[in-house]
Motif scaffolding. Structure first.
Motif, PDB file in Angstrom:
ATOM      1  N   ILE A 190       0.834  -1.204   0.000  1.00  0.00           N
ATOM      2  CA  ILE A 190       0.000   0.000   0.000  1.00  0.00           C
ATOM      3  C   ILE A 190       0.870   1.256   0.000  1.00  0.00           C
ATOM      4  O   ILE A 190       0.580   2.233  -0.708  1.00  0.00           O
ATOM      5  N   ALA A 191       1.962   1.229   0.789  1.00  0.00           N
ATOM      6  CA  ALA A 191       2.853   2.388   0.854  1.00  0.00           C
ATOM      7  C   ALA A 191       3.492   2.674  -0.508  1.00  0.00           C
ATOM      8  O   ALA A 191       3.585   3.835  -0.943  1.00  0.00           O
ATOM      9  N   VAL A 192       3.935   1.623  -1.202  1.00  0.00           N
ATOM     10  CA  VAL A 192       4.539   1.804  -2.532  1.00  0.00           C
ATOM     11  C   VAL A 192       3.505   2.324  -3.523  1.00  0.00           C
ATOM     12  O   VAL A 192       3.799   3.198  -4.348  1.00  0.00           O
ATOM     13  N   LEU A 193       2.269   1.797  -3.436  1.00  0.00           N
ATOM     14  CA  LEU A 193       1.208   2.261  -4.317  1.00  0.00           C
ATOM     15  C   LEU A 193       0.930   3.745  -4.093  1.00  0.00           C
ATOM     16  O   LEU A 193       0.780   4.525  -5.052  1.00  0.00           O
ATOM     17  N   GLU A 194       0.886   4.152  -2.832  1.00  0.00           N
ATOM     18  CA  GLU A 194       0.631   5.565  -2.519  1.00  0.00           C
ATOM     19  C   GLU A 194       1.759   6.455  -3.032  1.00  0.00           C
ATOM     20  O   GLU A 194       1.507   7.555  -3.542  1.00  0.00           O
ATOM     21  N   ARG A 195       3.000   5.990  -2.913  1.00  0.00           N
ATOM     22  CA  ARG A 195       4.124   6.795  -3.420  1.00  0.00           C
ATOM     23  C   ARG A 195       4.047   6.926  -4.936  1.00  0.00           C
ATOM     24  O   ARG A 195       4.321   7.991  -5.493  1.00  0.00           O
TER      25      ARG A 195
END
Length: 300
Positions: free
Chosen positions: A37-42
């Motif tokens: 999720i963190a990579v997707l948000e970035r």
């Protein structure tokens, strides 16, 4: 470039409402889900989930991306089906249905469809709408024969999926009384007249409707029996356990020892129809099967 696996993870988080439950469903660790999720948000430059002590909820950006995730999943499922058709040389169609709808509508619709498209591999899956409608939006089934009462379609957890709904028929509920009941001779009944009666219900959604109505009328229904089968519910009525509220298409075959009375307007009804993904609704096989269901519904 947006990774398809990260979209799949986001969709699982939306469906389950937490990283830990999504991780269990995906056979991942909660840490791995959080990293996806963190990579997707970035990559998006936007927050897709809002975290709190009560779990996680989708942001507006997250809702957009979950819609995209469902579209991608449906397209991949359709592509897989088309590849399988190339290898077998036969068209395939997967239909989901709820039990009573399948029993009364599919047996007439299937021969019509197969006469028009002989050789089609037809698969049928049974389930309640809250389970089958997500399968439609995920591309796991081509269409679902489903129903809802006075509320919206039971799409289950997650955002709206953009399903297309084709109405087939209204299925009004009737009061089923044991023979000899004091109200058995009436032409119609107001549910408020039954406030003191014990109830046997053949569906949890019917019970939910009855309880909502009873709350508005100021009484608490006494439920003495709950089943998942309307025929069984009518059998319990005949045995004297209580009265019941039954959709009209499930009143066949007849059960001896009961009497059926319509409910006075506004009559509670099940709204029966077909759900598809919008872009699939005009595909030849899907459109032909919906037409066969429409023709069968005319008999009811």
């Amino acid at each position: 470039m947006i990774d398809v696996q990260r979209l799949r993870v986001l969709r699982a988080v939306a469906d389950h409402g937490s990283f830990s439950k999504a991780a269990t469903a995906l056979h991942l660790t909660p840490s791995a889900v959080s990293q996806h999720i963190a990579v997707l948000e970035r990559s998006l430059g936007a927050q897709v989930v809002a975290r709190s002590t009560r779990g996680v909820a989708l942001t507006p950006a997250g809702q957009i991306m979950v819609g995209a995730a469902e579209s991608v999943a449906a397209e991949l499922a359709q592509a897989k089906q088309q590849v399988e058709q190339l290898s077998t040389g036969r068209a395939q169609l997967t239909v989901a249905t709820f039990s009573s709808g399948g029993r009364h509508l599919l047996p007439g619709a299937i021969p019509r469809f197969m006469a028009a498209r002989p050789g089609t591999l037809l698969h049928v899956r049974e389930g309640e709408p809250e389970h089958t409608l997500p399968l439609v939006r995920q591309g796991a089934v081509d269409l679902a024969l489903a129903y809802h009462f006075d509320g919206p379609l039971p799409l289950g957890p997650g955002p709206s999926s953009g399903l297309q709904w084709v109405s087939l028929l209204e299925d009004p509920l009737h009061v089923v009384l044991p023979e000899g009941h004091r109200l058995a001779g009436r032409e119609s009944l107001d549910l408020a007249e039954l406030a003191t009666e014990p109830w046997v219900l053949g569906c949890l959604k019917t019970e939910a409707y009855l309880r909502r109505y009873a709350e508005r009328m100021g009484f608490e229904p006494e439920v003495r029996g709950t089943t998942t089968d309307y025929f069984f519910a009518r059998s319990l009525v005949a045995a004297g356990v209580g009265i019941s509220l039954i959709p009209s298409i499930t009143l066949v075959p007849a059960v001896p020892g009961v009497h059926t009375v319509p409910v006075e307007p506004p009559t509670p009804s099940r709204h029966i129809g077909v759900a598809t993904i919008r872009r699939r609704g005009d595909q030849p096989l899907v459109a032909m099967f919906i037409q066969a269901l429409r023709e069968q519904a005319l008999h009811h």
